[in-house]
Design a protein around this motif. Structure first.
Motif, PDB file in Angstrom:
ATOM      1  N   ARG A  34     -34.258  52.088 113.676  1.00 55.31           N
ATOM      2  CA  ARG A  34     -34.588  50.958 112.797  1.00 55.31           C
ATOM      3  C   ARG A  34     -36.087  50.965 112.536  1.00 55.31           C
ATOM      4  N   PRO A  35     -36.544  50.361 111.447  1.00 57.73           N
ATOM      5  CA  PRO A  35     -37.992  50.167 111.271  1.00 57.73           C
ATOM      6  C   PRO A  35     -38.528  49.286 112.397  1.00 57.73           C
ATOM      7  N   THR A  36     -39.695  49.634 112.931  1.00 60.11           N
ATOM      8  CA  THR A  36     -40.262  48.866 114.046  1.00 60.11           C
ATOM      9  C   THR A  36     -41.437  48.018 113.560  1.00 60.11           C
ATOM     10  N   VAL A  37     -41.448  46.761 113.980  1.00 55.66           N
ATOM     11  CA  VAL A  37     -42.517  45.845 113.586  1.00 55.66           C
ATOM     12  C   VAL A  37     -42.752  44.870 114.729  1.00 55.66           C
ATOM     13  N   ASP A  38     -44.014  44.595 115.004  1.00 60.20           N
ATOM     14  CA  ASP A  38     -44.392  43.706 116.094  1.00 60.20           C
ATOM     15  C   ASP A  38     -45.187  42.540 115.541  1.00 60.20           C
ATOM     16  N   LYS A  39     -45.358  41.528 116.378  1.00 64.01           N
ATOM     17  CA  LYS A  39     -46.158  40.349 116.044  1.00 64.01           C
ATOM     18  C   LYS A  39     -47.065  40.041 117.217  1.00 64.01           C
ATOM     19  N   HIS A  40     -48.278  39.608 116.920  1.00 63.47           N
ATOM     20  CA  HIS A  40     -49.202  39.192 117.980  1.00 63.47           C
ATOM     21  C   HIS A  40     -49.871  37.897 117.566  1.00 63.47           C
ATOM     22  N   SER A  41     -49.917  36.938 118.503  1.00 59.22           N
ATOM     23  CA  SER A  41     -50.644  35.691 118.289  1.00 59.22           C
ATOM     24  C   SER A  41     -51.887  35.688 119.155  1.00 59.22           C
ATOM     25  N   THR A  42     -52.968  35.125 118.626  1.00 54.63           N
ATOM     26  CA  THR A  42     -54.198  35.022 119.414  1.00 54.63           C
ATOM     27  C   THR A  42     -54.146  33.857 120.402  1.00 54.63           C
ATOM     28  N   GLY A  43     -53.056  33.117 120.428  1.00 57.71           N
ATOM     29  CA  GLY A  43     -52.839  32.141 121.487  1.00 57.71           C
ATOM     30  C   GLY A  43     -53.128  30.715 121.090  1.00 57.71           C
ATOM     31  N   GLY A  44     -52.325  29.808 121.628  1.00 54.83           N
ATOM     32  CA  GLY A  44     -52.522  28.408 121.311  1.00 54.83           C
ATOM     33  C   GLY A  44     -51.734  27.525 122.251  1.00 54.83           C
ATOM     34  N   VAL A  45     -51.484  26.311 121.828  1.00 55.98           N
ATOM     35  CA  VAL A  45     -50.816  25.295 122.645  1.00 55.98           C
ATOM     36  C   VAL A  45     -49.464  24.983 122.002  1.00 55.98           C
ATOM     37  N   LEU A  73     -51.933  36.282 109.377  1.00 50.59           N
ATOM     38  CA  LEU A  73     -51.870  34.911 108.890  1.00 50.59           C
ATOM     39  C   LEU A  73     -52.906  34.080 109.643  1.00 50.59           C
ATOM     40  N   LEU A  74     -53.651  33.267 108.923  1.00 49.03           N
ATOM     41  CA  LEU A  74     -54.589  32.330 109.537  1.00 49.03           C
ATOM     42  C   LEU A  74     -53.874  30.997 109.665  1.00 49.03           C
ATOM     43  N   THR A  75     -53.678  30.516 110.900  1.00 46.97           N
ATOM     44  CA  THR A  75     -52.889  29.303 111.112  1.00 46.97           C
ATOM     45  C   THR A  75     -53.641  28.276 111.953  1.00 46.97           C
ATOM     46  N   ASP A  76     -53.348  27.022 111.676  1.00 51.46           N
ATOM     47  CA  ASP A  76     -54.068  25.891 112.277  1.00 51.46           C
ATOM     48  C   ASP A  76     -53.524  25.576 113.675  1.00 51.46           C
ATOM     49  N   MET A  77     -54.443  25.501 114.656  1.00 46.97           N
ATOM     50  CA  MET A  77     -54.067  25.144 116.021  1.00 46.97           C
ATOM     51  C   MET A  77     -54.889  23.943 116.480  1.00 46.97           C
ATOM     52  N   SER A  78     -55.072  22.979 115.579  1.00 51.45           N
ATOM     53  CA  SER A  78     -55.765  21.738 115.942  1.00 51.45           C
ATOM     54  C   SER A  78     -54.833  20.775 116.668  1.00 51.45           C
ATOM     55  N   VAL A  79     -53.527  20.912 116.368  1.00 47.05           N
ATOM     56  CA  VAL A  79     -52.481  20.057 116.930  1.00 47.05           C
ATOM     57  C   VAL A  79     -51.479  20.965 117.633  1.00 47.05           C
ATOM     58  N   PRO A  80     -50.906  20.554 118.772  1.00 48.80           N
ATOM     59  CA  PRO A  80     -49.896  21.404 119.414  1.00 48.80           C
ATOM     60  C   PRO A  80     -48.784  21.788 118.440  1.00 48.80           C
ATOM     61  N   LEU A  81     -48.283  22.995 118.587  1.00 45.25           N
ATOM     62  CA  LEU A  81     -47.223  23.497 117.725  1.00 45.25           C
ATOM     63  C   LEU A  81     -45.874  23.026 118.267  1.00 45.25           C
ATOM     64  N   VAL A 117     -44.719  21.554 125.088  1.00 40.60           N
ATOM     65  CA  VAL A 117     -45.822  22.360 125.600  1.00 40.60           C
ATOM     66  C   VAL A 117     -45.535  22.632 127.067  1.00 40.60           C
ATOM     67  N   GLY A 118     -45.378  23.886 127.437  1.00 35.87           N
ATOM     68  CA  GLY A 118     -45.070  24.224 128.818  1.00 35.87           C
ATOM     69  C   GLY A 118     -44.247  25.487 128.892  1.00 35.87           C
ATOM     70  N   GLN A 178     -45.406  26.445 137.425  1.00 35.98           N
ATOM     71  CA  GLN A 178     -44.184  25.668 137.593  1.00 35.98           C
ATOM     72  C   GLN A 178     -43.308  25.821 136.349  1.00 35.98           C
ATOM     73  N   PRO A 179     -42.103  26.328 136.485  1.00 35.77           N
ATOM     74  CA  PRO A 179     -41.254  26.496 135.296  1.00 35.77           C
ATOM     75  C   PRO A 179     -40.996  25.201 134.538  1.00 35.77           C
ATOM     76  N   ALA A 180     -40.894  24.068 135.273  1.00 41.33           N
ATOM     77  CA  ALA A 180     -40.515  22.816 134.626  1.00 41.33           C
ATOM     78  C   ALA A 180     -41.702  21.999 134.135  1.00 41.33           C
ATOM     79  N   ALA A 181     -42.923  22.394 134.467  1.00 45.79           N
ATOM     80  CA  ALA A 181     -44.094  21.591 134.095  1.00 45.79           C
ATOM     81  C   ALA A 181     -44.376  21.683 132.596  1.00 45.79           C
ATOM     82  N   GLY A 182     -44.921  20.609 132.067  1.00 44.35           N
ATOM     83  CA  GLY A 182     -45.296  20.619 130.661  1.00 44.35           C
ATOM     84  C   GLY A 182     -45.396  19.220 130.090  1.00 44.35           C
ATOM     85  N   ILE A 183     -45.446  19.167 128.775  1.00 45.87           N
ATOM     86  CA  ILE A 183     -45.600  17.896 128.065  1.00 45.87           C
ATOM     87  C   ILE A 183     -44.687  17.898 126.848  1.00 45.87           C
TER      88      ILE A 183
END
Length: 424
Positions: free
Chosen positions: A77-88, A236-244, A248-249, A362-367
């Protein structure tokens, strides 16, 4: 030509460009222990202060790729990956990889763990009972052939120079260098062997790059490096001012991702997943509608097969927190601000993240974000639900949320989630 570390450091310290031969030598010598940590620290600081041009950065990336093995992904199959620079709250990889695979591509997603306020994909998936992150190269290839998607830890043989240099930069205040960031990201992705790559470069309070201009500069550098190495690349340039999304966790983000794969979920998570899927399929040369595939249930079935292939049970009950605490609205009005960084730090303090790479999570921790900017709220209405197994962590999490949310008389202006797309 024979080089010395001192000569290479001096070249960059004095503002000159490094030659290809100097770059090849110093990266190889550092990987093999000929160049000491203190010498590479000095060179990293010189690069941080004086930069590298696009030619130097591309060569530096190549040298890091050449420091280890490069995967050959002959999977039919054609191979394609994605990478995010990280966020919340950035759980996009979880619904995205099976969705793109269900559309006909192969997605080799080699992911990492969280550090500080940004979450790690592997930490999230490890909240699924039985799921394992460590796969051999043969297992990765076999799963791409049978399922079409794999999310796992990178093998130790990929770009070992980057692994060593990344740890050094983290303790020498040289992380915030676009050439070093770009070469770090792209060396691993090039070594991974995918034919195409889509990057999600985030900006805002919860992102590494705080401004759109910084994110654009990084995105441009990433696309340039990938194009120079024969990849079809978009960013893609995407906004990380607000949690996605609303979660979150770790386990809470898995649950939200499954909700998206089953046809529900928050609008921002759905929209970004579809946008990235469209771009990935375009880069892979596949004509398909990810929105239709998502609605059909095929992406969820691919998710279930992917989880089972790595020992997990997609039907298992996810961990739940022993303690919960509500944060309520102090007044009537509109939620005008929900700061991604504040929420990310609070989730980290609750146990969802780690301060050091060896720390457990902690697997269950978050918001859970029970309201988002623009929502009308009333006094004492729940805004956030904090989850943790360690109630002693709640006061520190609440401290992190001080000034992290605001109530106003008018709704905030609507800003686009996706600012721009840069293509190679």
């Amino acid at each position: 030509m024979t080089h010395t570390a001192v000569d290479v450091i001096r070249t960059k310290r004095d503002g000159h460009r490094l030659t290809d031969d100097q770059i090849d030598w110093v990266v190889d010598a550092y990987t093999n222990g000929v160049v000491a940590d203190e010498q590479m620290s000095a060179l990293a600081m010189a690069i941080f202060l004086n930069g590298m041009d696009s030619t130097e950065t591309a060569r530096w990336t190549k040298a890091m790729v050449d420091s280890g093995e490069k995967l050959t992904l002959d999977v039919g199959r054609p191979t394609v990956d994605k990478h995010s620079t990280g966020g919340v709250g950035d759980k996009i990889t979880l619904p995205l990889a099976p969705l793109v695979a269900a559309c006909g591509a192969a997605v080799p997603q080699l992911s990492g763990r969280g550090l500080g306020h940004t979450g790690g994909t592997l930490d999230k998936l490890e909240s699924i009972p039985g799921w394992r992150a460590q796969l051999s190269v043969d297992e990765v290839v076999a799963q791409l052939r049978s399922v079409g998607a794999v999310i796992c830890a990178a093998t130790t043989g990929l770009a070992p120079a980057d692994k060593k240099l990344y740890a050094l930069r983290d303790v020498t205040a040289t992380v915030e260098s676009i050439p070093l960031i770009a070469s770090s990201i792209m060396s691993k992705k090039i070594a991974e062997g995918a034919e195409a790559l889509v990057l999600d470069v985030k900006f805002g309070s919860g992102a590494f790059m705080k401004s759109p201009d910084q994110a654009r500069a990084l995105a441009t550098a990433l696309v340039s490096i990938g194009t120079d190495h024969g990849l079809r690349v978009s960013a893609l340039l995407t906004d990380m001012s607000v949690p996605l999304g609303n979660a979150v966790g770790n386990a809470v983000e898995v649950a939200e991702s499954v909700e998206v794969l089953r046809g529900g979920g928050p609008r921002d998570v759905i929209d970004l997943t579809i946008a990235l899927a469209d771009e990935m399929l375009s880069r892979a040369g596949i004509t398909a509608s990810p929105r239709d595939v998502l609605a059909s249930g095929e992406a969820y079935e691919t998710w279930a097969r992917m989880i089972r292939a790595q020992g997990g049970d997609p039907d298992a009950t996810l961990p739940t927190a022993k303690h919960k605490h509500l944060v309520t609205a102090p007044a009537d009005g509109y939620l005008t601000t929900l700061d991604a960084y504040a929420v990310g730090v609070a989730a980290w303090r609750l146990g969802a993240g780690r301060a050091r790479k060896e720390d457990p999570v902690q697997p269950a921790a978050g918001i859970l974000c029970l309201a988002k900017p623009g929502d009308r709220v009333t006094k004492d209405q729940p805004l956030l639900e904090l989850h943790t197994d360690t109630p002693d962590a709640i006061p520190a999490a609440l401290q992190s949320l001080t000034n992290g949310y605001e109530i106003g008389d008018t709704p905030p202006p609507i800003t686009p989630l996706i600012l721009d797309t840069i293509r190679g």
